[in-house]
Design an enzyme around this catalytic site. Sequence first.
Site, mmCIF file in Angstrom:
data_model
loop_
_atom_site.group_PDB
_atom_site.id
_atom_site.type_symbol
_atom_site.label_atom_id
_atom_site.label_comp_id
_atom_site.label_asym_id
_atom_site.label_seq_id
_atom_site.Cartn_x
_atom_site.Cartn_y
_atom_site.Cartn_z
ATOM 1 C CG ASP A 69 0.859 4.962 -0.488
ATOM 2 O OD1 ASP A 69 0.790 4.249 -1.496
ATOM 3 O OD2 ASP A 69 1.832 4.947 0.284
ATOM 4 C CG ASP A 129 12.199 0.246 -0.023
ATOM 5 O OD1 ASP A 129 12.174 1.354 -0.567
ATOM 6 O OD2 ASP A 129 11.994 -0.813 -0.648
ATOM 7 C CG ASP A 172 2.611 5.415 5.716
ATOM 8 O OD1 ASP A 172 2.110 4.516 5.036
ATOM 9 O OD2 ASP A 172 3.625 5.273 6.405
#
Length: 378
Positions: A207, A359, A169
């Site tokens: 990701d 989230d 991330d």
Amino acid sequence: MVAAASVVVAVGTATGMLTAPGDEDGDGADVAHPQVTHSVRPDTPPAPPSPPPSPSAVPSRSASSSPATGRPAPDPSPKRVSEKEKPPPTAATRLYRHADSQVLDWVRAHPDDPRRDVIASRIADHPAAVWFADHTPATITARVRAVTSAGAAQGRVPVLVPYAIPDRDCGGHSEGGAPDLDAYDAWIDRFAAGLGSGEVIVVLEPDSVAQSECLSAGDRADRFASLARAGRVLKDAGPRARVYYDAGHSGWHAPAKQAGWLKQAGAASADSSDGVFSNVSNFHATADEIAYDRAVLDALGGPATLGAVIDTSRNGNGAPPDGEWCDPAGRRIGRAPTLSTGMGRIDAYLWVKLPGESDGCKGEPGTFTPSYAYDLAR
């Protein structure tokens, strides 16, 4: 077009929680509690990355990098998908629901809540992925085996998400992972040892490819080499394992650019890959993802057997027009998870992100938030 980066927020503690609800009938009785993560991703790539917010280190995948800035729509623009497609794959059509998840815990604990029936039938009764976001080499094999053995016992297919790549991330909310690539390679070896001989789907490191621009060219090449190795190790260890690589989503990188990175990461080789995944923790419409994934696969090359899996957990109304990624209003759950899509080169619709896990705006990042779940499901 304004797009947002894919963001992942890890939630939990080193003990971890499992995030996968279930299949149409039956729970798997599992003893071990795999350390899992609840995924959350915004809709814009980090370009350029802004200073990371303070990390919230936890084993649950949720918002990961800072919500990004605008970026151009993919080029070429994907075409709408024809419904005339080849027959669905012959693989098992039943996905595994793990018996231990936040939504199931809430349903069991709130029998009189007026929202319970909607949440139970439309979310908790569907299978979802199990995340492994905590770098704990000593226990990872047993935690993976607890899920895969339960799935095999029921004749169902678990979906597993390894999420421990170093520099995960890009230092955002889901900062963490293995301390370095050597440690990651060793962790993947132990992860693979828990796969067993049953059918399993591995969504490899969300990701890790689409968000790799935050790395230097050298570090990016090293990461891609490690990902290619991971795919080979997983497929060698699990004779019926299917491994999919990170393609981001249709509102992010152009297909040719994404395919170039994916090729470096081993996604074009049948020795390490079964294809790509997209839209994890995001909201883009299924038709847009199908067109985008096919464009990525065309640019990627490789065997014609390579396919794609799409996260449909929260894309029932498509992405919000303003690019909001954090629990945006007006979203809905998408197509139910299945391995029979009826769409050429689209191997599965999966719920990788569990609907109702916040989230970070309607609840704590990665935690199940019943009001949000109810809004998505009703």
